[in-house]
Design a protein around this motif. Structure first.
Motif, PDB file in Angstrom:
ATOM      1  N   HIS A  70       0.838  -1.205   0.000  1.00 12.78           N
ATOM      2  CA  HIS A  70       0.000   0.000   0.000  1.00 12.78           C
ATOM      3  C   HIS A  70       0.873   1.256   0.000  1.00 12.78           C
ATOM      4  O   HIS A  70       0.631   2.208  -0.760  1.00 12.78           O
ATOM      5  CB  HIS A  70      -0.900  -0.015   1.233  1.00 12.78           C
ATOM      6  N   PHE A  71       1.879   1.259   0.865  1.00  7.63           N
ATOM      7  CA  PHE A  71       2.767   2.423   0.930  1.00  7.63           C
ATOM      8  C   PHE A  71       3.537   2.597  -0.378  1.00  7.63           C
ATOM      9  O   PHE A  71       3.665   3.729  -0.894  1.00  7.63           O
ATOM     10  CB  PHE A  71       3.745   2.284   2.099  1.00  7.63           C
ATOM     11  N   LEU A  72       4.081   1.496  -0.928  1.00  2.46           N
ATOM     12  CA  LEU A  72       4.876   1.605  -2.151  1.00  2.46           C
ATOM     13  C   LEU A  72       4.030   2.097  -3.324  1.00  2.46           C
ATOM     14  O   LEU A  72       4.528   2.849  -4.184  1.00  2.46           O
ATOM     15  CB  LEU A  72       5.519   0.256  -2.478  1.00  2.46           C
ATOM     16  N   ALA A  73       2.769   1.672  -3.404  1.00  2.00           N
ATOM     17  CA  ALA A  73       1.892   2.156  -4.464  1.00  2.00           C
ATOM     18  C   ALA A  73       1.652   3.653  -4.330  1.00  2.00           C
ATOM     19  O   ALA A  73       1.643   4.397  -5.331  1.00  2.00           O
ATOM     20  CB  ALA A  73       0.567   1.402  -4.428  1.00  2.00           C
ATOM     21  N   PHE A  75       3.732   5.697  -2.830  1.00  2.00           N
ATOM     22  CA  PHE A  75       5.035   6.309  -3.091  1.00  2.00           C
ATOM     23  C   PHE A  75       5.255   6.523  -4.589  1.00  2.00           C
ATOM     24  O   PHE A  75       5.759   7.572  -5.016  1.00  2.00           O
ATOM     25  CB  PHE A  75       6.136   5.425  -2.495  1.00  2.00           C
ATOM     26  N   GLU A  76       4.908   5.542  -5.398  1.00  3.00           N
ATOM     27  CA  GLU A  76       5.113   5.659  -6.841  1.00  3.00           C
ATOM     28  C   GLU A  76       4.271   6.775  -7.451  1.00  3.00           C
ATOM     29  O   GLU A  76       4.642   7.340  -8.494  1.00  3.00           O
ATOM     30  CB  GLU A  76       4.768   4.339  -7.524  1.00  3.00           C
ATOM     31  N   ALA A  77       3.149   7.121  -6.816  1.00  2.12           N
ATOM     32  CA  ALA A  77       2.272   8.172  -7.349  1.00  2.12           C
ATOM     33  C   ALA A  77       2.637   9.557  -6.824  1.00  2.12           C
ATOM     34  O   ALA A  77       2.025  10.556  -7.227  1.00  2.12           O
ATOM     35  CB  ALA A  77       0.820   7.859  -6.995  1.00  2.12           C
ATOM     36  N   MET A  78       3.626   9.666  -5.927  1.00  7.71           N
ATOM     37  CA  MET A  78       4.008  10.958  -5.340  1.00  7.71           C
ATOM     38  C   MET A  78       4.808  11.809  -6.328  1.00  7.71           C
ATOM     39  O   MET A  78       5.519  11.268  -7.192  1.00  7.71           O
ATOM     40  CB  MET A  78       4.872  10.731  -4.090  1.00  7.71           C
ATOM     41  N   PRO A  79       4.731  13.124  -6.183  1.00  9.41           N
ATOM     42  CA  PRO A  79       5.656  13.990  -6.938  1.00  9.41           C
ATOM     43  C   PRO A  79       7.095  13.721  -6.499  1.00  9.41           C
ATOM     44  O   PRO A  79       7.329  13.171  -5.417  1.00  9.41           O
ATOM     45  CB  PRO A  79       5.213  15.405  -6.535  1.00  9.41           C
ATOM     46  N   LYS A  80       8.036  14.129  -7.294  1.00 13.05           N
ATOM     47  CA  LYS A  80       9.437  13.784  -7.039  1.00 13.05           C
ATOM     48  C   LYS A  80       9.936  14.369  -5.729  1.00 13.05           C
ATOM     49  O   LYS A  80      10.700  13.712  -5.021  1.00 13.05           O
ATOM     50  CB  LYS A  80      10.303  14.264  -8.195  1.00 13.05           C
ATOM     51  N   ASP A  81       9.508  15.548  -5.378  1.00 13.37           N
ATOM     52  CA  ASP A  81      10.000  16.145  -4.142  1.00 13.37           C
ATOM     53  C   ASP A  81       9.507  15.358  -2.916  1.00 13.37           C
ATOM     54  O   ASP A  81      10.245  15.191  -1.944  1.00 13.37           O
ATOM     55  CB  ASP A  81       9.588  17.612  -4.037  1.00 13.37           C
ATOM     56  N   GLN A  82       8.271  14.859  -2.964  1.00 17.10           N
ATOM     57  CA  GLN A  82       7.767  14.049  -1.868  1.00 17.10           C
ATOM     58  C   GLN A  82       8.441  12.674  -1.828  1.00 17.10           C
ATOM     59  O   GLN A  82       8.673  12.113  -0.747  1.00 17.10           O
ATOM     60  CB  GLN A  82       6.251  13.876  -1.993  1.00 17.10           C
ATOM     61  N   GLN A  83       8.755  12.126  -3.012  1.00 23.37           N
ATOM     62  CA  GLN A  83       9.456  10.847  -3.044  1.00 23.37           C
ATOM     63  C   GLN A  83      10.810  10.956  -2.366  1.00 23.37           C
ATOM     64  O   GLN A  83      11.255  10.017  -1.687  1.00 23.37           O
ATOM     65  CB  GLN A  83       9.619  10.372  -4.485  1.00 23.37           C
ATOM     66  N   ALA A  90      10.582   3.931   1.603  1.00 26.85           N
ATOM     67  CA  ALA A  90      10.376   3.079   0.430  1.00 26.85           C
ATOM     68  C   ALA A  90      11.423   1.972   0.377  1.00 26.85           C
ATOM     69  O   ALA A  90      11.106   0.803   0.065  1.00 26.85           O
ATOM     70  CB  ALA A  90      10.419   3.926  -0.841  1.00 26.85           C
ATOM     71  N   ASP A  91      12.674   2.319   0.689  1.00 30.56           N
ATOM     72  CA  ASP A  91      13.733   1.307   0.682  1.00 30.56           C
ATOM     73  C   ASP A  91      13.472   0.234   1.746  1.00 30.56           C
ATOM     74  O   ASP A  91      13.649  -0.973   1.498  1.00 30.56           O
ATOM     75  CB  ASP A  91      15.090   1.975   0.933  1.00 30.56           C
ATOM     76  N   ILE A  92      13.058   0.675   2.940  1.00 32.67           N
ATOM     77  CA  ILE A  92      12.747  -0.281   4.002  1.00 32.67           C
ATOM     78  C   ILE A  92      11.567  -1.164   3.593  1.00 32.67           C
ATOM     79  O   ILE A  92      11.573  -2.385   3.817  1.00 32.67           O
ATOM     80  CB  ILE A  92      12.441   0.456   5.316  1.00 32.67           C
ATOM     81  N   SER A  93      10.554  -0.571   2.964  1.00 36.49           N
ATOM     82  CA  SER A  93       9.360  -1.323   2.559  1.00 36.49           C
ATOM     83  C   SER A  93       9.725  -2.426   1.577  1.00 36.49           C
ATOM     84  O   SER A  93       9.250  -3.564   1.699  1.00 36.49           O
ATOM     85  CB  SER A  93       8.324  -0.385   1.948  1.00 36.49           C
ATOM     86  N   ARG A  94      10.556  -2.101   0.596  1.00 37.66           N
ATOM     87  CA  ARG A  94      10.944  -3.111  -0.393  1.00 37.66           C
ATOM     88  C   ARG A  94      11.752  -4.227   0.268  1.00 37.66           C
ATOM     89  O   ARG A  94      11.558  -5.415  -0.014  1.00 37.66           O
ATOM     90  CB  ARG A  94      11.749  -2.464  -1.513  1.00 37.66           C
ATOM     91  N   SER A  95      12.678  -3.872   1.132  1.00 34.13           N
ATOM     92  CA  SER A  95      13.512  -4.870   1.795  1.00 34.13           C
ATOM     93  C   SER A  95      12.676  -5.774   2.701  1.00 34.13           C
ATOM     94  O   SER A  95      12.822  -7.009   2.683  1.00 34.13           O
ATOM     95  CB  SER A  95      14.605  -4.170   2.604  1.00 34.13           C
TER      96      SER A  95
END
Length: 320
Positions: A70-73, A75-83, A90-95
């Motif tokens: 849910h968080f990663l989805a 994250f992918e839709a955020m503007p670049k500054d928010q990313q 995001a890195d922790i979520s993927r790991s």
């Protein structure tokens, strides 16, 4: 409208803070529940990430993976500054997602193929989507409670225990509505009523006897026809008018072969026809016996067929 939004955000923050405090105190059940309520009130990305962390620490790996996704989805839709601000999460979520996916339990829920229509299924108090029946679904380890109910039927509960990394299929009990529930009025069915179909213990022996009889009759018929053909051959190739002084009858080459075949086929034909007749007779007797004994106590009956060089004998043995 603005005040309503501010109040909602304040409520969400209060729920989040209380949930986070319980999570840090290892009270994961209440902590995760409060953080989930906060997310329902105000769907902030950071709340989804924290809820995934709470479920991970609580051992609810399927729920943790779901909220990491849910968080990663989001994250992918955020503007670049928010990313850039959320990159560490995001890195922790993927790991964590990669680590936990191997520990997820998978449960396939199956409804009986001929179950009653209109059944409602819940899993741990929430309705189970009909689209997931028959599909392996990520499930948290631990005990789970299914409930099923058909229209006008009782509520049935079924517990399923899942282990980390386990794959299991469970068929739910949906009961039956074929017999209406009793309200205590009126007489029930008589206990002496027998609705079962009466058995026929002699039927296997009967069909076996008919089968043996048919096989014997067919074999005897075939060998009998061959025997008649050989007899015709003998009469044409071994004329009795040429009988010699010692009583023997000379034959042409084909006649001698026919004589030899006739000697072999004659006993085979006799035995086969005898067995065929005995088998058919046994089948008929068993058919009559089975029909006449339908209203009597059942007996153990065994057909007896004896084959001799020049015929066969038939009998039946019964034990009561």
């Amino acid at each position: 409208m603005v005040l309503s939004g501010i109040a909602r955000a304040q409520d969400a923050q209060a729920l989040f803070d209380e949930g986070l405090a319980n999570m840090k105190a290892n009270r994961f059940k209440i902590g995760c529940a409060l953080i989930k309520r906060s997310l329902d009130v105000d769907a902030r990305p950071g709340t989804a990430f924290t809820l995934a962390e709470c479920y991970s620490r609580a051992g609810k790996y399927a729920s943790a993976v779901s909220f990491y996704d849910h968080f990663l989805a989001t994250f992918e839709a955020m503007p670049k500054d928010q990313q850039e601000q959320q990159q560490a999460r995001a890195d922790i979520s993927r790991s964590e997602r990669t680590r936990l996916i191997a520990q997820v339990a998978w449960l396939t829920v199956i409804l009986p193929p001929l179950g009653p229509p209109g059944v409602v299924v819940t899993l741990d108090g929430e309705e189970f989507p009909a689209s997931l029946f028959g599909i392996a679904t990520a499930t948290d380890p631990g005990p789970h409670v299914f409930t099923t109910r058909v229209p006008d039927g009782p509520l049935l509960e079924q517990r399923v225990d899942m282990v980390t990394g386990e794959r299991k299929a469970v068929q739910l009990d949906v009961g039956s509505t074929s017999t209406p529930p009793s309200d205590g009025e009126g007489p029930g069915p008589s206990p002496s009523t027998n609705t079962e179909t009466p058995s026929h213990p002699l039927a296997p022996w009967m069909w076996t006897s008919f089968g043996i009889g048919a096989a014997g009759a067919i074999t005897g018929t075939v060998t009998g026809i061959l025997l008649l053909q050989d007899r015709s051959k003998i009469m044409s190739d071994c004329p009795a008018a040429k009988r010699q002084s010692d009583g023997s009858i000379p034959c042409m080459d084909g006649g001698y072969a026919a004589v030899q075949r006739a000697r072999d086929l004659a006993p085979v034909t006799t035995v086969a026809l005898s067995v065929g007749a005995a088998g058919i007779a046994a089948g008929v007797i068993l058919l009559i016996t089975d029909a006449s004994s339908s209203n009597r106590a059942q007996a153990s009956t065994i057909p007896l067929v004896g084959v001799e060089p020049h015929g066969a004998t038939l009998g039946i043995a019964s034990t009561w």
